[in-house]
Design a protein around this motif. Sequence first.
Motif, PDB file in Angstrom:
ATOM      1  N   UNK A 136       9.373  12.497  21.516  1.00 47.47           N
ATOM      2  CA  UNK A 136       8.682  11.239  21.783  1.00 47.47           C
ATOM      3  C   UNK A 136       8.818  10.850  23.251  1.00 47.47           C
ATOM      4  N   UNK A 137      10.010  11.025  23.805  1.00 50.16           N
ATOM      5  CA  UNK A 137      10.219  10.693  25.216  1.00 50.16           C
ATOM      6  C   UNK A 137       9.351  11.556  26.122  1.00 50.16           C
ATOM      7  N   UNK A 138       9.295  12.855  25.808  1.00 53.60           N
ATOM      8  CA  UNK A 138       8.457  13.759  26.597  1.00 53.60           C
ATOM      9  C   UNK A 138       6.992  13.355  26.490  1.00 53.60           C
ATOM     10  N   UNK A 139       6.548  13.018  25.286  1.00 48.14           N
ATOM     11  CA  UNK A 139       5.162  12.618  25.087  1.00 48.14           C
ATOM     12  C   UNK A 139       4.827  11.362  25.891  1.00 48.14           C
ATOM     13  N   UNK A 140       5.729  10.396  25.891  1.00 50.49           N
ATOM     14  CA  UNK A 140       5.485   9.153  26.630  1.00 50.49           C
ATOM     15  C   UNK A 140       5.440   9.401  28.126  1.00 50.49           C
ATOM     16  N   UNK A 141       6.382  10.195  28.639  1.00 47.46           N
ATOM     17  CA  UNK A 141       6.394  10.495  30.067  1.00 47.46           C
ATOM     18  C   UNK A 141       5.163  11.286  30.481  1.00 47.46           C
ATOM     19  N   UNK A 142       4.784  12.243  29.657  1.00 48.23           N
ATOM     20  CA  UNK A 142       3.623  13.064  29.966  1.00 48.23           C
ATOM     21  C   UNK A 142       2.345  12.228  29.952  1.00 48.23           C
ATOM     22  N   UNK A 143       2.206  11.378  28.946  1.00 48.38           N
ATOM     23  CA  UNK A 143       1.027  10.518  28.859  1.00 48.38           C
ATOM     24  C   UNK A 143       0.951   9.596  30.073  1.00 48.38           C
ATOM     25  N   UNK A 144       2.077   8.987  30.428  1.00 49.33           N
ATOM     26  CA  UNK A 144       2.093   8.081  31.573  1.00 49.33           C
ATOM     27  C   UNK A 144       1.759   8.815  32.868  1.00 49.33           C
ATOM     28  N   UNK A 145       2.334  10.010  33.049  1.00 48.22           N
ATOM     29  CA  UNK A 145       2.072  10.778  34.261  1.00 48.22           C
ATOM     30  C   UNK A 145       0.621  11.189  34.381  1.00 48.22           C
ATOM     31  N   UNK A 146       0.059  11.683  33.276  1.00 51.34           N
ATOM     32  CA  UNK A 146      -1.348  12.087  33.305  1.00 51.34           C
ATOM     33  C   UNK A 146      -2.263  10.889  33.498  1.00 51.34           C
ATOM     34  N   UNK A 147      -1.924   9.766  32.882  1.00 56.22           N
ATOM     35  CA  UNK A 147      -2.757   8.565  33.027  1.00 56.22           C
ATOM     36  C   UNK A 147      -2.780   8.085  34.475  1.00 56.22           C
ATOM     37  N   UNK A 148      -1.612   8.087  35.118  1.00 54.65           N
ATOM     38  CA  UNK A 148      -1.559   7.691  36.528  1.00 54.65           C
ATOM     39  C   UNK A 148      -2.352   8.660  37.392  1.00 54.65           C
ATOM     40  N   UNK A 149      -2.200   9.959  37.121  1.00 50.25           N
ATOM     41  CA  UNK A 149      -2.942  10.953  37.888  1.00 50.25           C
ATOM     42  C   UNK A 149      -4.449  10.795  37.748  1.00 50.25           C
ATOM     43  N   UNK A 150      -4.890  10.592  36.516  1.00 54.83           N
ATOM     44  CA  UNK A 150      -6.320  10.399  36.274  1.00 54.83           C
ATOM     45  C   UNK A 150      -6.813   9.130  36.958  1.00 54.83           C
ATOM     46  N   UNK A 151      -6.019   8.079  36.883  1.00 56.83           N
ATOM     47  CA  UNK A 151      -6.402   6.800  37.499  1.00 56.83           C
ATOM     48  C   UNK A 151      -6.601   6.948  39.005  1.00 56.83           C
ATOM     49  N   UNK A 152      -5.761   7.751  39.646  1.00 57.41           N
ATOM     50  CA  UNK A 152      -5.858   7.921  41.095  1.00 57.41           C
ATOM     51  C   UNK A 152      -6.956   8.891  41.506  1.00 57.41           C
ATOM     52  N   UNK A 153      -7.238   9.865  40.642  1.00 56.60           N
ATOM     53  CA  UNK A 153      -8.203  10.908  41.012  1.00 56.60           C
ATOM     54  C   UNK A 153      -9.651  10.521  40.735  1.00 56.60           C
ATOM     55  N   UNK A 154      -9.881   9.796  39.663  1.00 53.01           N
ATOM     56  CA  UNK A 154     -11.255   9.458  39.278  1.00 53.01           C
ATOM     57  C   UNK A 154     -11.723   8.187  39.976  1.00 53.01           C
ATOM     58  N   UNK A 155     -13.034   8.022  40.087  1.00 49.90           N
ATOM     59  CA  UNK A 155     -13.569   6.781  40.684  1.00 49.90           C
ATOM     60  C   UNK A 155     -13.106   5.560  39.901  1.00 49.90           C
ATOM     61  N   UNK A 156     -12.925   4.449  40.602  1.00 47.93           N
ATOM     62  CA  UNK A 156     -12.423   3.226  39.973  1.00 47.93           C
ATOM     63  C   UNK A 156     -13.553   2.460  39.281  1.00 47.93           C
ATOM     64  N   UNK A 157     -14.217   3.165  38.358  1.00 52.34           N
ATOM     65  CA  UNK A 157     -15.257   2.525  37.559  1.00 52.34           C
ATOM     66  C   UNK A 157     -14.843   2.585  36.094  1.00 52.34           C
ATOM     67  N   UNK A 158     -15.158   1.580  35.317  1.00 49.91           N
ATOM     68  CA  UNK A 158     -14.643   1.498  33.940  1.00 49.91           C
ATOM     69  C   UNK A 158     -14.920   2.719  33.090  1.00 49.91           C
ATOM     70  N   UNK A 159     -16.140   3.237  33.127  1.00 49.56           N
ATOM     71  CA  UNK A 159     -16.492   4.358  32.248  1.00 49.56           C
ATOM     72  C   UNK A 159     -15.675   5.594  32.598  1.00 49.56           C
ATOM     73  N   UNK A 160     -15.626   5.938  33.893  1.00 53.61           N
ATOM     74  CA  UNK A 160     -14.862   7.118  34.309  1.00 53.61           C
ATOM     75  C   UNK A 160     -13.380   6.959  33.979  1.00 53.61           C
TER      76      UNK A 160
END
Length: 231
Positions: free
Chosen positions: A147-171
């Motif tokens: 569970x800890x690994x899943x939470x850390x992985x989800x958070x890390x990927x979410x932050x990465x996606x947030x920074x890489x993709x355009x700051x538009x709601x759909x993307x």
Amino acid sequence: MNTSASFQGSSSPFEFFNFDFTTPISEIPAPEYRPLDFPQPTQDADLLRQLSFIPGLKEILMLRQVHALEHATVWVLSESKSAYPAKGATNVQLDNELLGGLSTEQGFYLYGEVNISDLRRGVILARHRLTSGEWDLAVHPRCGTNLSVAMLLTAGLAVGVHLLLPFRPIEQLIGLGLAATTAAELAPDLGSMAQRYLTTAIPFNLTIENITRTRDVWGREAHFVKVGWQE
């Protein structure tokens, strides 16, 4: 979990993380022919002697070994209580989801209905099987590590996606969905690896002192398996 110069030629005291949990007992070579990635009975004791100046090291080493013993005990008790054993299957592990555990450096709590005599036999058998080569028993799919690994992985990927993709709601929504899906796919395997190489260790140095019926710090009823350390 072996480190010193007496670690049969190991070049680093931190190679105690490197071992294979999947080798069947029948395929374990004699000690003189074993590769360096096999767990050695003295490896944690050697590490403790070398790095005894590190505060809390013994407690960390004990916690890893207790964690493995807790998982193995749940597996053993699940096998003994299974009403429908898998016929013709030798590598199938049966999981009783009514049993759970919580490890501490002094022992572990076991939750669920279990006869104390069965638990005593299960703990002894679990330790014997782990130290005899059934290292896969140290890993459990319901471990909190996953569970800890899943939470850390989800958070890390979410932050990465947030920074890489355009700051538009759909993307951003699409990216978060992909991050969550990817994390869900990778987490089980990464969680198992984290258990194998970080949060568990073969309990070569544990002795089983006693088992009592008690309550944990949250007031939940449980059996507590108290362990001690031996060189």
